[in-house]
Scaffold this motif. Structure first.
Motif: not given
Length: 376
Positions: A45-50, A132, A53, A42-43, A73
């Motif tokens: 994925r949070g880095v990937e998401d940002e 996403h 963006r 989960a952590e 990813r």
């Protein structure tokens, strides 16, 4: 140079790019931290998401009309997808792929793919990644890139097939195309209107050495491209009308190195005339790729995205040189069928090519500015 005032509402766009982008350092660190157990999925994925963006914003800011997630990813442009298909796994053995660049040879040793069961699609691949991307792609068209069906077959060929599972090779091809067709439908249902099938095989087959290697393992190297075109078309047969599909043909891209050489002449007539896609991303950054003559086979209703800007070096191309080469291509295909892009991704594998983030942005901006001056 000016072109016709024609709507550019449908992909591929006049200024476009292939897909993969250099990973930021914090993403490299997060991947290593996850591999070492310091952060959970989960952590990561949070880095990937940002990071995604931010890279979408960067694409929008330079003026591109489409945006990818940079393939942030993934570790590899192809295997992260292929290994999620039912029936396909990494084998125990490795294969050696010899890349080359101006300084010599670079070897990559991936695990060999093995068809260990019936090929299928239990659930859509990269669906959450696309969702996403779409959620942060305000003002631009979200584009998803996946490897073409050919990539499941090319490296291993029939040696990767277990005859106990597929006594008839036609069953394998039917299952593979059906799995891809299901993937295309699922992505379309999720709102994907721009899908790209990345394919090195149809470019490699222009290289006599590659065809010789295929013949040595007992396959029909002279007609393999026809089989690949047939299966890609089967995978795309039921795509919705509003979904633009392109393919990118590349001769290898790993840490600024390549595998194959030669123009598109060997596959051109069948490829351009028969492959049922809306556009072709083609690399034309140097002598390895041959001349524009094969473009004479491109039908009037299809577009060609000229990959004139290299991703393998940081030096910035001359805008005048790009315009001159676009004009040269118009000897074989109409200007209103042409677009401009880099010749490949900037980071087909997680390591990336030998250039900086600033180099990457400068090249994308150059493409946008040149396209605006050429097509208006």
């Amino acid at each position: 140079m000016t072109g016709p005032e024609e709507s550019n509402a449908k992909p591929p766009f006049r200024a476009d790019h292939v897909g993969s982008l250099l990973r930021p350092q914090r993403l490299h660190k997060a991947r290593q931290d996850h591999a070492d157990g310091r952060i959970d999925a989960a952590e990561l994925r949070g880095v990937e998401d940002e990071a995604i963006r931010e890279v979408v914003k960067a694409q929008r800011d330079v003026g591109l009309k489409s945006a990818t997630d940079g393939e942030f990813r993934r570790a590899y442009w192809h295997q992260d997808f292929i290994l999620q298909l039912d029936g396909i796994r990494q084998g125990d053995a490795t294969t050696t792929v010899r890349f080359q660049n101006a300084d010599g040879v670079v070897e990559w040793q991936p695990a060999a793919l093995q068809i260990a069961g019936k090929v299928g699609l239990a659930e859509p691949i990269f669906l959450d990644a696309f969702q996403h991307l779409a959620s942060v792609a305000e003002g631009v068209t979200p584009k998803l890139t996946i490897p073409s069906p050919s990539m499941v077959h090319y490296r291993g060929g029939k040696t990767a097939l277990d005859p106990a599972i597929y006594p008839d090779v036609e069953e394998f091809w039917n299952d593979l195309s059906a799995a891809y067709a299901a993937e295309v439908r699922a992505l379309a249902d999720a709102g994907c209107t721009y899908l790209q099938l990345d394919d090195t095989s149809l470019a490699y087959l222009n290289d006599e050495k590659q065809r010789a290697a295929i013949a040595e393992r007992g396959e029909d190297a002279e007609h393999q491209h026809l089989r690949y075109i047939k299966q890609i078309n089967a995978a795309l047969a039921d795509r919705p009308e509003g979904m633009a599909i392109t393919t990118h043909l590349c001769r290898g891209n790993y840490r600024s190195s390549w595998v194959a050489e030669g123009g598109y002449d060997f596959v051109a007539e069948a490829l351009f005339g028969e492959l049922d896609v809306d556009g072709f991303f083609l690399e034309f950054d140097d002598h390895r790729s041959g001349g524009f003559e094969p473009l004479r086979y491109v039908p009037r209703h299809k577009r060609v995205v000229l990959g004139l800007v290299t991703t393998k070096r940081g030096e910035l191309e001359s805008k005048d040189d790009l315009k001159r080469r676009i004009e040269e291509a118009t000897k074989y295909v109409d200007l209103d069928q042409l677009c401009l892009s880099p010749q490949c991704g900037f980071s087909s594998t997680v390591e990336g090519n030998a250039l900086t983030y600033e180099d990457q942005i400068a090249k994308l901006r150059l493409i946008v500015e040149t396209a605006a001056e050429v097509w208006g």
